[in-house]
Design a protein around this motif. Structure first.
Motif, PDB file in Angstrom:
ATOM      1  N   ARG A 181       0.907  -1.179  -0.071  1.00  0.00           N
ATOM      2  CA  ARG A 181      -0.024  -0.084  -0.020  1.00  0.00           C
ATOM      3  C   ARG A 181       0.899   1.242   0.024  1.00  0.00           C
ATOM      4  O   ARG A 181       0.404   2.538  -0.503  1.00  0.00           O
ATOM      5  N   GLY A 182       2.224   1.162   0.385  1.00  0.00           N
ATOM      6  CA  GLY A 182       3.146   2.063   0.676  1.00  0.00           C
ATOM      7  C   GLY A 182       3.838   2.431  -0.726  1.00  0.00           C
ATOM      8  O   GLY A 182       4.736   3.161  -0.890  1.00  0.00           O
ATOM      9  N   GLY A 183       3.573   1.642  -2.019  1.00  0.00           N
ATOM     10  CA  GLY A 183       4.019   1.719  -3.312  1.00  0.00           C
ATOM     11  C   GLY A 183       5.410   0.846  -3.178  1.00  0.00           C
ATOM     12  O   GLY A 183       6.074   1.239  -4.279  1.00  0.00           O
ATOM     13  N   LYS A 184       5.713   0.192  -2.461  1.00  0.00           N
ATOM     14  CA  LYS A 184       6.771  -0.665  -2.535  1.00  0.00           C
ATOM     15  C   LYS A 184       6.702  -1.991  -2.730  1.00  0.00           C
ATOM     16  O   LYS A 184       5.352  -2.718  -2.392  1.00  0.00           O
ATOM     17  N   ASP A 185       7.631  -2.827  -3.207  1.00  0.00           N
ATOM     18  CA  ASP A 185       7.367  -4.311  -3.357  1.00  0.00           C
ATOM     19  C   ASP A 185       8.082  -5.016  -2.354  1.00  0.00           C
ATOM     20  O   ASP A 185       8.710  -4.886  -1.570  1.00  0.00           O
ATOM     21  N   PRO A 186       6.981  -5.968  -1.695  1.00  0.00           N
ATOM     22  CA  PRO A 186       7.337  -6.761  -0.292  1.00  0.00           C
ATOM     23  C   PRO A 186       8.559  -7.554  -0.609  1.00  0.00           C
ATOM     24  O   PRO A 186       9.177  -7.608   0.452  1.00  0.00           O
ATOM     25  N   VAL A 187       8.662  -8.045  -1.514  1.00  0.00           N
ATOM     26  CA  VAL A 187       9.834  -8.935  -1.634  1.00  0.00           C
ATOM     27  C   VAL A 187      11.142  -8.216  -1.572  1.00  0.00           C
ATOM     28  O   VAL A 187      12.101  -8.529  -0.736  1.00  0.00           O
ATOM     29  N   ARG A 188      11.156  -7.264  -2.390  1.00  0.00           N
ATOM     30  CA  ARG A 188      12.222  -6.487  -2.524  1.00  0.00           C
ATOM     31  C   ARG A 188      12.604  -5.852  -1.067  1.00  0.00           C
ATOM     32  O   ARG A 188      13.805  -5.562  -0.858  1.00  0.00           O
ATOM     33  N   THR A 189      11.811  -5.358  -0.487  1.00  0.00           N
ATOM     34  CA  THR A 189      11.838  -4.580   0.904  1.00  0.00           C
ATOM     35  C   THR A 189      12.179  -5.538   1.986  1.00  0.00           C
ATOM     36  O   THR A 189      13.209  -5.391   2.674  1.00  0.00           O
ATOM     37  N   LEU A 190      11.684  -7.031   1.853  1.00  0.00           N
ATOM     38  CA  LEU A 190      12.334  -7.951   2.825  1.00  0.00           C
ATOM     39  C   LEU A 190      13.581  -8.370   2.507  1.00  0.00           C
ATOM     40  O   LEU A 190      14.531  -8.483   3.348  1.00  0.00           O
ATOM     41  N   GLU A 191      14.019  -8.331   1.438  1.00  0.00           N
ATOM     42  CA  GLU A 191      15.493  -8.547   0.804  1.00  0.00           C
ATOM     43  C   GLU A 191      16.335  -7.374   1.414  1.00  0.00           C
ATOM     44  O   GLU A 191      17.460  -7.515   1.790  1.00  0.00           O
TER      45      GLU A 191
END
Length: 283
Positions: A171-181
């Motif tokens: 919802r914040g405009g980021k990708d969950p997988v890349r953020t976790l990485e």
């Protein structure tokens, strides 16, 4: 071994109706042994029931919750000793801040003040062998001076670790997988909730026919829902696999709103979908 569990916030009304022991007994019967506690009144009676669940049912309290003033959880500024006692009573070593106070969003100075308080609390908790975490929503991905608020929090409160909520990342405009990485090694706690596009209310089309474009557009832009895991648009195999690679120890199912469904039914749907994806061994 990492565990998939439940964020008890979505069961707070059930706790008020039956008490925490009955809620935890029902979760254990449904295949959930791990929980995170938030927005549950940490009264002596409730803590005693939760301790009973730990002793009798084997409930694993992955994390408890606290705040820095205001909000539904005990405050680290006013209730520090009680929070430490409750955390140790339930056998946990993790404490999470669910969100910065709303006032901390008002200015950069207010954000930095929150970070200072959080870092001081983190250091005090470390002396008690308790680790402090920060849970994101979408606002932390706003940019200020070229950096997201989340990265400012990381820089200004460096001993506080992260609890990544994948729905709010999306919802914040980021990708969950890349953020976790990106935050690998800092993410021991992950919130699992789907990002679902709901159907528009028929009233929105009635408003459009009546010339109320503003009401229609409000419905049009408000279709994002909190979904059961596997019932929305997130790529769960990629998210779960990256969560594990990034060091997650507790992956906690949460659904902020259930849209008329019983939360136990929502949890069953999420669990069934995760089992179907091959993650039964994490329950």
């Amino acid at each position: 071994m990492p565990k998939i569990g439940v964020q008890m916030m979505m069961l707070k009304n059930k706790v008020e109706e039956t008490g925490p022991y009955e809620v935890l007994r029902r979760l254990q019967k449904s295949g959930f042994s791990a929980v995170e506690v938030s927005q549950i009144a940490m009264t002596p009676e409730n803590v005693a029931e939760m301790r009973r669940a730990k002793d009798e049912l084997g409930t694993d309290f992955g994390a408890l919750s606290a705040g820095l003033g205001g909000g539904p959880n005990d405050s680290l500024l006013e209730d520090f000793g009680k929070i430490v006692k409750d955390t140790k009573t339930l056998g946990s070593s993790r404490l999470r801040i669910g969100m910065m106070p709303f006032s901390a969003m008002a200015s950069h100075e207010a954000l930095l003040d929150f970070c200072r308080q959080a870092e001081e609390a983190s250091a005090r908790l470390a002396d008690e062998d308790i680790t402090l975490y920060y849970h994101n929503h979408h606002v932390e991905f706003a940019k200020r001076g070229g950096s997201t608020l989340l990265d400012i929090i990381r820089a200004e409160a460096p001993t506080m670790r992260l609890e990544i909520d994948v729905h709010w990342v999306q919802r914040g405009g980021k990708d969950p997988v890349r953020t976790l990485e990106k935050y690998a090694g800092l993410v021991d706690l992950v919130h699992l909730k789907d990002y679902r596009i709901g159907e528009m209310d028929p009233a929105a089309f009635e408003a459009l026919q009546n010339g109320d474009l503003a009401a229609f557009m409000q419905a049009f832009t408000g279709v994002v829902e909190f979904g059961e895991v596997g019932e929305g648009n997130l790529e769960w195999t990629e998210i779960l696999d990256q969560s594990l690679v990034s060091g997650a120890e507790y992956l906690l199912i949460e659904q902020d709103q259930q849209y008329g469904r019983d939360p136990y039914d929502c949890l069953k749907t999420s669990r069934d979908n995760l089992v179907a994806l091959g993650y039964e061994h994490l329950f």
